[in-house]
Design an enzyme around this catalytic site. Structure first.
Site, PDB file in Angstrom:
ATOM      1  N   HIS A   1      -8.688   1.512   6.060  1.00 43.85           N
ATOM      2  CA  HIS A   1      -9.145   1.650   4.677  1.00 43.85           C
ATOM      3  C   HIS A   1     -10.659   1.913   4.862  1.00 43.85           C
ATOM      4  O   HIS A   1     -10.859   3.455   4.642  1.00 43.85           O
ATOM      5  CB  HIS A   1      -8.760   0.944   3.663  1.00 43.85           C
TER       6      HIS A   1
ATOM      7  N   LYS B   1       5.451  -3.101  -4.618  1.00 45.52           N
ATOM      8  CA  LYS B   1       5.067  -4.341  -4.025  1.00 45.52           C
ATOM      9  C   LYS B   1       4.601  -5.666  -5.136  1.00 45.52           C
ATOM     10  O   LYS B   1       4.290  -5.318  -5.813  1.00 45.52           O
ATOM     11  CB  LYS B   1       3.402  -3.982  -3.241  1.00 45.52           C
TER      12      LYS B   1
ATOM     13  N   ARG C   1      -1.206   7.554   9.342  1.00 45.85           N
ATOM     14  CA  ARG C   1      -0.906   6.487  10.153  1.00 45.85           C
ATOM     15  C   ARG C   1      -0.078   7.359  11.364  1.00 45.85           C
ATOM     16  O   ARG C   1      -0.151   7.252  12.472  1.00 45.85           O
ATOM     17  CB  ARG C   1      -0.801   5.248   9.898  1.00 45.85           C
TER      18      ARG C   1
ATOM     19  N   SER D   1      -1.721  -3.836   5.135  1.00 45.08           N
ATOM     20  CA  SER D   1      -2.735  -4.301   4.687  1.00 45.08           C
ATOM     21  C   SER D   1      -1.265  -6.356   5.003  1.00 45.08           C
ATOM     22  O   SER D   1      -2.184  -6.784   4.620  1.00 45.08           O
ATOM     23  CB  SER D   1      -2.282  -3.920   3.231  1.00 45.08           C
TER      24      SER D   1
HETATM   25  N1  COA Z   1      -5.389   2.629   7.183  1.00 41.84           N
HETATM   26  C1  COA Z   1      -4.932   0.974   7.249  1.00 41.84           C
HETATM   27  N2  COA Z   1      -3.628   0.937   6.811  1.00 41.84           N
HETATM   28  C2  COA Z   1      -3.175   2.218   6.128  1.00 41.84           C
HETATM   29  C3  COA Z   1      -3.854   3.014   6.007  1.00 41.84           C
HETATM   30  C4  COA Z   1      -5.154   3.433   6.703  1.00 41.84           C
HETATM   31  N3  COA Z   1      -5.273   4.457   6.899  1.00 41.84           N
HETATM   32  N4  COA Z   1      -3.496   4.212   5.431  1.00 41.84           N
HETATM   33  C5  COA Z   1      -2.697   3.110   4.812  1.00 41.84           C
HETATM   34  N5  COA Z   1      -2.279   1.799   5.404  1.00 41.84           N
HETATM   35  C6  COA Z   1      -1.670   0.860   4.152  1.00 41.84           C
HETATM   36  C7  COA Z   1      -1.508   0.100   3.621  1.00 41.84           C
HETATM   37  O1  COA Z   1      -2.740  -1.268   3.628  1.00 41.84           O
HETATM   38  C8  COA Z   1      -0.320  -0.414   3.252  1.00 41.84           C
HETATM   39  O2  COA Z   1      -0.092  -0.979   3.727  1.00 41.84           O
HETATM   40  P1  COA Z   1       1.117  -2.509   2.778  1.00 41.84           P
HETATM   41  O3  COA Z   1       2.328  -1.721   2.903  1.00 41.84           O
HETATM   42  O4  COA Z   1       1.502  -3.399   3.542  1.00 41.84           O
HETATM   43  O5  COA Z   1       0.372  -2.396   1.689  1.00 41.84           O
HETATM   44  C9  COA Z   1       0.421   1.037   3.692  1.00 41.84           C
HETATM   45  O6  COA Z   1      -0.076   1.349   4.707  1.00 41.84           O
HETATM   46  C10 COA Z   1       0.984   1.899   2.442  1.00 41.84           C
HETATM   47  O7  COA Z   1      -0.112   2.627   2.156  1.00 41.84           O
HETATM   48  P2  COA Z   1      -0.100   3.481   1.184  1.00 41.84           P
HETATM   49  O8  COA Z   1       1.062   4.389   1.326  1.00 41.84           O
HETATM   50  O9  COA Z   1      -1.412   4.392   0.566  1.00 41.84           O
HETATM   51  O10 COA Z   1       0.297   3.075  -0.112  1.00 41.84           O
HETATM   52  P3  COA Z   1      -0.217   2.240  -0.825  1.00 41.84           P
HETATM   53  O11 COA Z   1       0.900   0.976  -1.274  1.00 41.84           O
HETATM   54  O12 COA Z   1      -1.352   1.085  -0.793  1.00 41.84           O
HETATM   55  O13 COA Z   1      -0.587   2.672  -2.574  1.00 41.84           O
HETATM   56  C11 COA Z   1      -0.235   3.951  -4.533  1.00 41.84           C
HETATM   57  C12 COA Z   1       0.922   3.491  -3.064  1.00 41.84           C
HETATM   58  C13 COA Z   1      -0.701   2.810  -5.813  1.00 41.84           C
HETATM   59  C14 COA Z   1      -1.083   5.581  -4.606  1.00 41.84           C
HETATM   60  C15 COA Z   1       1.327   4.707  -5.339  1.00 41.84           C
HETATM   61  O14 COA Z   1       1.871   3.815  -5.573  1.00 41.84           O
HETATM   62  C16 COA Z   1       0.662   5.337  -6.782  1.00 41.84           C
HETATM   63  O15 COA Z   1       0.054   5.930  -6.708  1.00 41.84           O
HETATM   64  N6  COA Z   1       0.932   4.599  -7.667  1.00 41.84           N
HETATM   65  C17 COA Z   1       0.690   4.662  -8.918  1.00 41.84           C
HETATM   66  C18 COA Z   1       1.865   4.951  -9.923  1.00 41.84           C
HETATM   67  C19 COA Z   1       2.297   6.075  -9.749  1.00 41.84           C
HETATM   68  O16 COA Z   1       0.917   7.352  -9.827  1.00 41.84           O
HETATM   69  N7  COA Z   1       3.208   6.969  -9.078  1.00 41.84           N
HETATM   70  C20 COA Z   1       4.093   8.022  -9.084  1.00 41.84           C
HETATM   71  C21 COA Z   1       3.236   8.766  -8.181  1.00 41.84           C
HETATM   72  S1  COA Z   1       4.151  10.164  -7.067  1.00 41.84           S
END
Ligand code: COA
Length: 166
Positions: free
Chosen positions: A17, A41, A90, A128
Site C-alpha cells: 500500500h 470483510k 497485483r 493485509s
Molecule cells: N499491495 C499489497 N496489498 C494490496 C495492494 C497492494 N498494492 N492492493 C490491494 N491489496 C490487498 C488489500 O490489502 C486487500 O487484502 P485483504 O483481502 O487481505 O484485506 C486485497 O488486496 C484487496 O484489496 P482491495 O481490492 O483494494 O479491497 P479492499 O477491501 O482493501 O477495499 C473498497 C475495497 C473498500 C475500496 C471497496 O469495498 C469500496 O469502495 N467500499 C466502499 C463502498 C462502495 O462504494 N461500494 C461500491 C463499490 S463499486
C-alpha cells in the site's frame, strides 16, 4: 488542483500500500487515502486504528492526507471534488473485480475515472490478510509492512489473536 483518492480497507496498511501511496502522490496535487468498509470483510483493526497506522506510515509525504468514510466511494469522491480513484493491481486475478468496481463507480459518478498502478514486483503476493496471518502465528513481518508501524501491528495482532474472518 488535481485530487485523487486511494480507497481500501487497509486492515492493516502494508508495504505494498505504501508503495502505491508514494507513487500516486507524485501523480496528483492532493492524495486522499480513505479507509472504507468492504461489506465482505470483518476487519481486525478499527477504522480509527487503521487511519492512525496509515498516518504514521505516510508521514513525510506532504500532499497525502488520511481520512475515513462509511458510505459509497462515488459519493465521497464527489464531496472531495476528486475525479480520480487510484487502485493497485497485483495480478491478473485482481482485474475482473477491479474492472467491475471501476465501472460501477463510474456509473454512480460519471466524472470519476479509476487509474490502476501496477504493484511493484516484490509486493505481488502481499495482502493485509497475509500480514495478519503471519503475525498471528509468530512470524516475521519485516519488509511486509512499513517499518514505522511494524511493532504496533505485531503487538496488536498477537494480543488479540486471530479474531477476524473473511
Ligand atoms: N499491495 C499489497 N496489498 C494490496 C495492494 C497492494 N498494492 N492492493 C490491494 N491489496 C490487498 C488489500 O490489502 C486487500 O487484502 P485483504 O483481502 O487481505 O484485506 C486485497 O488486496 C484487496 O484489496 P482491495 O481490492 O483494494 O479491497 P479492499 O477491501 O482493501 O477495499 C473498497 C475495497 C473498500 C475500496 C471497496 O469495498 C469500496 O469502495 N467500499 C466502499 C463502498 C462502495 O462504494 N461500494 C461500491 C463499490 S463499486
Amino acid at each position: 488542483m488535481k485530487t485523487a483518492i486511494y480507497p481500501g480497507s487497509f486492515d492493516p496498511v502494508t508495504a505494498g500500500h505504501l508503495d502505491i501511496i508514494r507513487r500516486a502522490a507524485g501523480l496528483c496535487d492532493r492524495l486522499i487515502v480513505v479507509v472504507m468498509h468492504n461489506q465482505a470483510k470483518k476487519p481486525a483493526f478499527s477504522p480509527e486504528e487503521r487511519c492512525a497506522l496509515l498516518r504514521r506510515a505516510a508521514e513525510g509525504l506532504p500532499n497525502v492526507e488520511v481520512q475515513m468514510f462509511s458510505g459509497l466511494l462515488a459519493d465521497y469522491a464527489g464531496q472531495q471534488n476528486a475525479d480520480t480513484i487510484i487502485k493497485g493491481l497485483r495480478a491478473v486475478s485482481d482485474f475482473e473485480y477491479e474492472f467491475q468496481m471501476a465501472l460501477a463507480n463510474r456509473k454512480l459518478n460519471p466524472n470519476l475515472d479509476t487509474v490502476f498502478l501496477m504493484t511493484s514486483a516484490e509486493h505481488m503476493y502481499l495482502s493485509s490478510s497475509i500480514v495478519k496471518d503471519i503475525a498471528a502465528h509468530g512470524g516475521d513481518i519485516t519488509g511486509l509492512v512499513p517499518d514505522s508501524v511494524k511493532n504496533e501491528i505485531l503487538l496488536r495482532i498477537r494480543k488479540d489473536g486471530n479474531t477476524w474472518q473473511h
